[in-house]
Motif scaffolding. Structure first.
Motif, short mmCIF file in Angstrom:
data_model
loop_
_atom_site.label_atom_id
_atom_site.label_comp_id
_atom_site.label_asym_id
_atom_site.label_seq_id
_atom_site.Cartn_x
_atom_site.Cartn_y
_atom_site.Cartn_z
N LEU A 45 1.05 -1.15 0.00
CA LEU A 45 0.14 -0.06 0.13
C LEU A 45 0.92 1.11 0.06
N ASP A 46 0.64 2.18 -1.02
CA ASP A 46 1.40 3.25 -1.20
C ASP A 46 0.42 4.46 -0.79
N VAL A 47 0.54 4.96 0.39
CA VAL A 47 -0.35 6.00 1.12
C VAL A 47 0.20 7.47 0.73
N GLY A 48 -0.97 8.09 0.10
CA GLY A 48 -0.61 9.39 -0.43
C GLY A 48 0.36 9.37 -1.55
N CYS A 49 -0.13 8.49 -2.56
CA CYS A 49 0.74 8.26 -3.73
C CYS A 49 0.91 9.33 -4.75
N GLY A 50 0.15 10.15 -4.58
CA GLY A 50 0.22 11.41 -5.85
C GLY A 50 -0.02 10.61 -7.24
N VAL A 51 0.91 10.72 -8.20
CA VAL A 51 0.62 10.09 -9.48
C VAL A 51 1.46 9.03 -9.35
N GLY A 52 1.96 8.51 -8.45
CA GLY A 52 2.60 7.07 -8.43
C GLY A 52 3.76 6.93 -8.50
N HIS A 53 4.52 8.13 -8.35
CA HIS A 53 6.30 7.86 -8.55
C HIS A 53 6.72 6.77 -7.69
N GLY A 55 5.46 4.31 -5.69
CA GLY A 55 5.09 2.83 -5.83
C GLY A 55 5.70 2.24 -7.21
N ARG A 56 5.79 3.03 -8.01
CA ARG A 56 6.24 2.59 -9.21
C ARG A 56 7.89 2.17 -9.02
N LEU A 57 8.42 3.17 -8.66
CA LEU A 57 9.86 2.84 -8.17
C LEU A 57 10.17 1.76 -7.33
N LEU A 58 9.41 1.36 -6.36
CA LEU A 58 9.74 0.40 -5.61
C LEU A 58 9.54 -0.82 -6.16
N ALA A 59 8.39 -0.94 -7.21
CA ALA A 59 8.06 -2.04 -7.90
C ALA A 59 9.17 -2.55 -8.63
N GLN A 60 10.24 -1.82 -8.93
CA GLN A 60 11.35 -2.45 -9.52
C GLN A 60 11.95 -3.32 -8.71
N VAL A 61 12.03 -2.97 -7.52
CA VAL A 61 13.09 -4.00 -6.41
C VAL A 61 12.10 -4.80 -5.56
N LEU A 62 10.67 -5.01 -6.05
CA LEU A 62 9.90 -6.10 -5.28
C LEU A 62 9.70 -7.23 -6.36
N PRO A 63 9.39 -8.34 -5.70
CA PRO A 63 8.74 -9.54 -6.31
C PRO A 63 8.06 -9.03 -7.45
N LEU A 76 -7.84 13.91 -8.60
CA LEU A 76 -7.04 14.24 -9.86
C LEU A 76 -5.80 13.46 -9.87
N TRP A 77 -5.20 13.10 -8.78
CA TRP A 77 -3.98 12.55 -8.75
C TRP A 77 -4.08 11.11 -9.10
N VAL A 78 -5.34 10.66 -8.45
CA VAL A 78 -5.54 9.10 -8.67
C VAL A 78 -5.89 8.70 -10.26
N GLU A 79 -6.58 9.78 -10.80
CA GLU A 79 -6.79 9.61 -12.37
C GLU A 79 -5.38 9.60 -12.92
N HIS A 80 -4.48 10.37 -12.66
CA HIS A 80 -3.19 10.37 -13.37
C HIS A 80 -2.31 9.35 -13.16
N ALA A 81 -2.23 8.78 -11.67
CA ALA A 81 -1.55 7.67 -11.31
C ALA A 81 -2.14 6.28 -12.18
N ALA A 82 -3.41 6.29 -12.30
CA ALA A 82 -4.02 5.23 -13.13
C ALA A 82 -3.36 5.21 -14.56
N ALA A 83 -3.60 6.39 -15.20
CA ALA A 83 -3.36 6.61 -16.73
C ALA A 83 -1.94 6.37 -16.88
N ARG A 84 -1.04 6.51 -16.13
CA ARG A 84 0.40 6.25 -16.09
C ARG A 84 0.68 4.64 -16.01
N VAL A 85 0.00 3.96 -15.59
CA VAL A 85 0.22 2.48 -15.62
C VAL A 85 -0.79 1.64 -16.42
N SER A 86 -1.25 2.32 -17.15
CA SER A 86 -2.36 1.60 -17.99
C SER A 86 -1.43 0.79 -19.10
N GLY A 87 -1.62 -0.41 -19.45
CA GLY A 87 -0.98 -1.35 -20.15
C GLY A 87 0.12 -2.38 -19.43
#
Length: 317
Positions: A45-53, A55-63, A76-87
């Protein structure tokens, strides 16, 4: 423009630009992943995720199978965060929620984390307690938070020899403003110093703190992606009359922190007065600096079993 969000009326819009992509060295995070046993993590869980910077960075060093859920109070930030991980195959998901009341059952995540969120929290203890509540027994709480006041004593090739009174004026302005921001219930910009103690008070085990090894080095010819983003952000701040905050916000924090109105203009001038000198040095390819600061990564592990009689044991809903 490096920050497409900079003029939006949403929290942290000034700080969601490309510079944020360069806050951490990946090999440092790989080291932290080994030290903190990220190999056990399946749900994040990434609390206060903003546009997801973060969480996406940590994902590179997680299983590769670990899933990252992000929450933010601003749709607004939830919308942008979701758009950035589409696909990206559904590994990431985002929803609107406030940090003080997370919409998850007790013990839902192996890793609960945040980056530069507690510095904005009116009551960081309440956020920490809620993060602990949704962490599984034996799971990890991880906070990336700074001591921002230290930046007032970071020098570069332009201001290294500034008069002592000017240096002290800049420190004075920032310290009073940080205390004023806290007094107004908008969070404390140097909360990172206090987090190990706050974690220990809540009976988290294996509390540890590491210091981010990334600096914001700036050297001619200023051609790396990180340096280009940094200098572009700096130029934009100058064009719009920003320091750390806008002039109006800075004045409000200063007065709330006990500063005197009749000294504000002089302190503001001291804070932004070197901008033209920096511009000239950049144009002449003589500007340089190591750009160090204090940014902590603070971790603690929730006990595998409840601690009998704990005064701060988080309560389930």
């Amino acid at each position: 423009m490096a920050n497409q969000f900079r003029t939006l009326d949403s929290h942290s819009a000034e700080h969601f630009g490309d510079t944020r992509d360069h806050w951490w060295n990946l090999d440092f995070l790989e080291l932290m992943a080994r030290r903190l046993s990220f190999d056990r993590v399946r749900d994040v869980l990434d609390v206060g995720c903003g546009v997801g910077h973060w969480g996406r960075l940590l994902a590179q060093v997680l299983p590769a199978t670990a899933r990252v859920q992000g929450v933010d109070c601003d749709p607004l930030w939830v919308e942008h965060a979701a758009a950035r991980v589409s696909g990206l195959g559904g590994r990431f998901s985002y929803q609107v929620a406030v940090a003080e009341r997370l919409p998850f059952a007790d013990a839902s995540f192996d890793l609960v984390t945040c980056q530069t969120v507690l510095i904005h929290a009116p009551d960081p203890s309440a956020v920490i307690d809620e993060m602990i509540r949704v962490t599984r027994p034996g799971g990890l709480l991880l906070a990336a938070e700074p001591n921002n006041i230290a930046n007032a004593l970071v020098f570069d090739s332009v201001n290294f020899h500034d008069p002592v009174d000017e240096v002290v004026a800049r420190v004075r302005l920032q310290l009073i403003c940080e205390r004023g921001k806290a007094a107004l219930g908008e969070g404390h910009n140097s909360i990172g110093d206090l987090l190990p103690g706050l974690f220990a008070e809540r009976n988290l085990g294996d509390v540890c703190a590491y210091q981010n090894d990334k600096t914001n080095v700036v050297l001619p010819p200023y051609d790396t992606p990180a340096q280009r983003a940094m200098l572009e952000e700096r130029a934009d701040f100058k064009d719009r009359g920003f320091w750390i905050w806008s002039r109006d916000d800075t004045r409000g924090y200063f007065l709330a922190g006990g500063g005197r109105d009749n000294e504000f203009d002089a302190l503001w001038s001291a804070a932004i007065g070197g901008s033209d000198r920096v511009d000239r040095a950049i144009a002449e390819r003589t500007y340089g600096g190591a750009g160090g600061g204090i940014s902590y990564l603070i971790a603690g592990r929730k006990p595998a079993t409840s601690v009998e009689g704990s005064a701060r044991e988080p309560k389930g809903y």
